[in-house]
Enzyme design. Structure first.
Site, PDB file in Angstrom:
ATOM      1  N   GLU A  55      56.435  16.701  19.606  1.00 48.75           N
ATOM      2  CA  GLU A  55      57.155  17.561  18.675  1.00 48.75           C
ATOM      3  C   GLU A  55      58.663  17.334  18.764  1.00 48.75           C
ATOM      4  O   GLU A  55      59.354  17.254  17.744  1.00 48.75           O
ATOM      5  CB  GLU A  55      56.869  19.043  18.967  1.00 48.75           C
ATOM      6  CG  GLU A  55      55.399  19.412  18.973  1.00 48.75           C
ATOM      7  CD  GLU A  55      54.775  19.388  20.358  1.00 48.75           C
ATOM      8  OE1 GLU A  55      54.126  20.373  20.718  1.00 48.75           O
ATOM      9  OE2 GLU A  55      54.955  18.377  21.071  1.00 48.75           O
ATOM     10  N   CYS A  87      58.270  23.293  24.061  1.00 55.09           N
ATOM     11  CA  CYS A  87      58.397  22.745  22.709  1.00 55.09           C
ATOM     12  C   CYS A  87      58.609  23.846  21.676  1.00 55.09           C
ATOM     13  O   CYS A  87      59.246  23.625  20.647  1.00 55.09           O
ATOM     14  CB  CYS A  87      57.153  21.941  22.349  1.00 55.09           C
ATOM     15  SG  CYS A  87      57.012  20.419  23.293  1.00 55.09           S
ATOM     16  N   SER A 171      26.327  -9.174  41.340  1.00 53.09           N
ATOM     17  CA  SER A 171      26.366  -8.678  39.955  1.00 53.09           C
ATOM     18  C   SER A 171      27.381  -9.420  39.085  1.00 53.09           C
ATOM     19  O   SER A 171      27.673  -9.003  37.977  1.00 53.09           O
ATOM     20  CB  SER A 171      26.700  -7.184  39.949  1.00 53.09           C
ATOM     21  OG  SER A 171      27.963  -6.948  40.533  1.00 53.09           O
ATOM     22  N   ARG A 187      39.319   0.639  31.437  1.00 52.54           N
ATOM     23  CA  ARG A 187      40.114   0.818  32.659  1.00 52.54           C
ATOM     24  C   ARG A 187      41.535   1.259  32.323  1.00 52.54           C
ATOM     25  O   ARG A 187      42.116   2.103  33.003  1.00 52.54           O
ATOM     26  CB  ARG A 187      40.183  -0.504  33.436  1.00 52.54           C
ATOM     27  CG  ARG A 187      39.127  -0.673  34.469  1.00 52.54           C
ATOM     28  CD  ARG A 187      39.375  -1.934  35.272  1.00 52.54           C
ATOM     29  NE  ARG A 187      38.152  -2.328  35.954  1.00 52.54           N
ATOM     30  CZ  ARG A 187      37.986  -3.478  36.583  1.00 52.54           C
ATOM     31  NH1 ARG A 187      38.972  -4.365  36.601  1.00 52.54           N
ATOM     32  NH2 ARG A 187      36.849  -3.755  37.185  1.00 52.54           N
ATOM     33  N   LEU A 207      39.868  -4.699  40.572  1.00 51.89           N
ATOM     34  CA  LEU A 207      39.840  -3.378  39.928  1.00 51.89           C
ATOM     35  C   LEU A 207      41.136  -3.075  39.184  1.00 51.89           C
ATOM     36  O   LEU A 207      41.593  -1.931  39.126  1.00 51.89           O
ATOM     37  CB  LEU A 207      39.537  -2.260  40.941  1.00 51.89           C
ATOM     38  CG  LEU A 207      38.174  -2.333  41.643  1.00 51.89           C
ATOM     39  CD1 LEU A 207      38.009  -1.168  42.603  1.00 51.89           C
ATOM     40  CD2 LEU A 207      37.024  -2.346  40.634  1.00 51.89           C
ATOM     41  N   ARG A 210      43.320  -6.671  33.465  1.00 49.91           N
ATOM     42  CA  ARG A 210      43.815  -8.043  33.397  1.00 49.91           C
ATOM     43  C   ARG A 210      43.618  -8.717  32.037  1.00 49.91           C
ATOM     44  O   ARG A 210      44.427  -9.546  31.649  1.00 49.91           O
ATOM     45  CB  ARG A 210      43.136  -8.898  34.471  1.00 49.91           C
ATOM     46  CG  ARG A 210      43.393  -8.435  35.875  1.00 49.91           C
ATOM     47  CD  ARG A 210      42.867  -9.408  36.919  1.00 49.91           C
ATOM     48  NE  ARG A 210      41.438  -9.650  36.807  1.00 49.91           N
ATOM     49  CZ  ARG A 210      40.492  -8.809  37.215  1.00 49.91           C
ATOM     50  NH1 ARG A 210      40.836  -7.632  37.726  1.00 49.91           N
ATOM     51  NH2 ARG A 210      39.215  -9.112  37.093  1.00 49.91           N
ATOM     52  N   SER A 298      24.707   8.709  42.937  1.00 46.63           N
ATOM     53  CA  SER A 298      25.168   9.975  43.523  1.00 46.63           C
ATOM     54  C   SER A 298      25.872  10.841  42.478  1.00 46.63           C
ATOM     55  O   SER A 298      25.692  12.064  42.453  1.00 46.63           O
ATOM     56  CB  SER A 298      26.080   9.712  44.727  1.00 46.63           C
ATOM     57  OG  SER A 298      27.266   9.058  44.345  1.00 46.63           O
TER      58      SER A 298
END
Length: 356
Positions: A55, A87, A171, A187, A207, A210, A298
């Site tokens: 704003e 604001c 994997s 990510r 992690l 990229r 989990s």
């Protein structure tokens, strides 16, 4: 009174907000448009925490033209002092005649206060234009505020027969480069990426973001109750991005990790509820859980998820690792999710699900 033209201007405000998706945490993503006599005189979006809100940016661009104009904003203007001033004060000073708000602030202590303050100042306020789109844009912020924990995305890649890794834990790579690019966009939108220590040991991942442009890297979080993470792991290179190791051990290795610039959180009550509470305290607004199978299981078992993103490759593995035992003994007990979107990524598919 809400008109069709109000929806058009609000959609523009939403498109401005989307430009900064993932960069404003722990603040929401917000866009604003100032319109006077049918002409756009100010545009704004919240760039990042600590910078002016949408704003204020739009009003600054409008200048004197804001007097008697209409302000469109995707989230209720704030009334409190935080990293920046309220604001609502800036809106009142500007001479704005009407404010159109997409959705109210999710904080029960703040919700409606901004609208009330503006109305008390004689400003006409309409609420609820493109509300569903606005809430979806900031679903991470809404969850963060109302649930007192991060918004949680569970993300995994699997074969056609539902395997996330081979029996040895391998994997790399189940899916294509196209899929990995989309995974890196996800990510980029997250505050933090979380994996279990087994993923670090088996895959040694960076992690980081990229394959797509980015202005920041997510915080990398490793769940490592017994402090098994190798000191040579790529994820411990804190020059690339911040890293947090969450453990229940306090020993010499913890000190070595700290020497490498890693933040070590020692939790005696090592469970997801306590972990998520701590991450909320650290202003982790959007947590993306990337694996492996044990960690994903989990989170599913305890019901800690808001969105699931599954990449499916046209491969069949046979025996392998998949989501583990959730304690479900009948079809009726199955976790039910809602399909939101399906995309083709070369030979792969990606499906986005939301929890009911």
């Amino acid at each position: 009174m809400i008109r069709e033209i109000d929806k058009n201007y609000m959609k523009l405000a939403l498109s401005l907000a989307k430009k900064r998706k993932g960069y404003t945490h722990p603040n929401p993503t917000v866009g604003a448009v100032v319109v006077k006599e049918g002409k756009i005189v100010g545009l704004g979006y919240h760039e990042k925490a600590g910078k002016p809100h949408a704003e204020v940016m739009a009003l600054g661009q409008a200048g004197e033209k804001a007097k008697g104009a209409t302000l469109y904003v995707t989230l209720e203007p704030c009334t409190h002092f935080g990293r920046t001033p309220p604001c609502t004060d800036a809106i009142i000073r500007s001479g704005i005649k009407r404010v159109v708000v997409a959705t109210l602030d999710p904080n029960p202590l703040m919700s409606g206060k901004g609208v009330e303050k503006l109305r008390n100042a004689g400003i006409e306020v309409d609420v609820g234009v493109c509300e569903e789109e606005a809430r979806e844009l900031n679903e991470d912020f809404f969850t963060y505020i109302t649930q007192e924990r991060p918004y949680i995305t569970l993300k995994w890649a699997q074969t056609l027969d539902g395997k996330l890794a081979t029996l040895t834990g391998s994997s790399k790579w189940i899916t294509s480069k196209e899929s990995r690019k989309v995974a890196h966009i996800l990510r980029r939108e997250a505050t933090a990426v979380l994996v279990g220590v087994n993923t670090v040991i088996k895959d040694d991942p960076h992690l980081t973001v990229r394959f797509v442009p980015t202005e920041k890297q997510p915080v990398r979080i490793i769940l490592d109750p017994e402090l098994e993470v190798p000191l040579s792991a790529k994820v411990l290179n804190t020059e690339e991005a911040p890293t947090i190791v969450i453990t229940k051990k306090e020993n010499e290795k913890a000190e070595k990790l700290k020497e490498k610039g890693v933040q070590v959180l020692i939790l005696k009550g090592f469970n997801l509820k306590n972990i998520l509470k701590k991450l909320k305290e650290l202003e982790i607004m959007h947590l993306m859980v990337e694996g492996g199978p044990r960690t994903l299981t989990s989170f599913l078992k305890e019901g800690f998820f808001d969105r699931i993103v599954v990449f499916i490759a046209p491969k069949i593995m046979g025996e392998g690792l998949s989501i583990g035992d959730l304690g479900i003994r009948s079809i009726e007990e199955s976790l039910k999710v809602r399909k939101k979107k399906v995309e083709n990524l070369g030979e792969d598919l990606v499906i986005f699900f939301k929890r009911y």
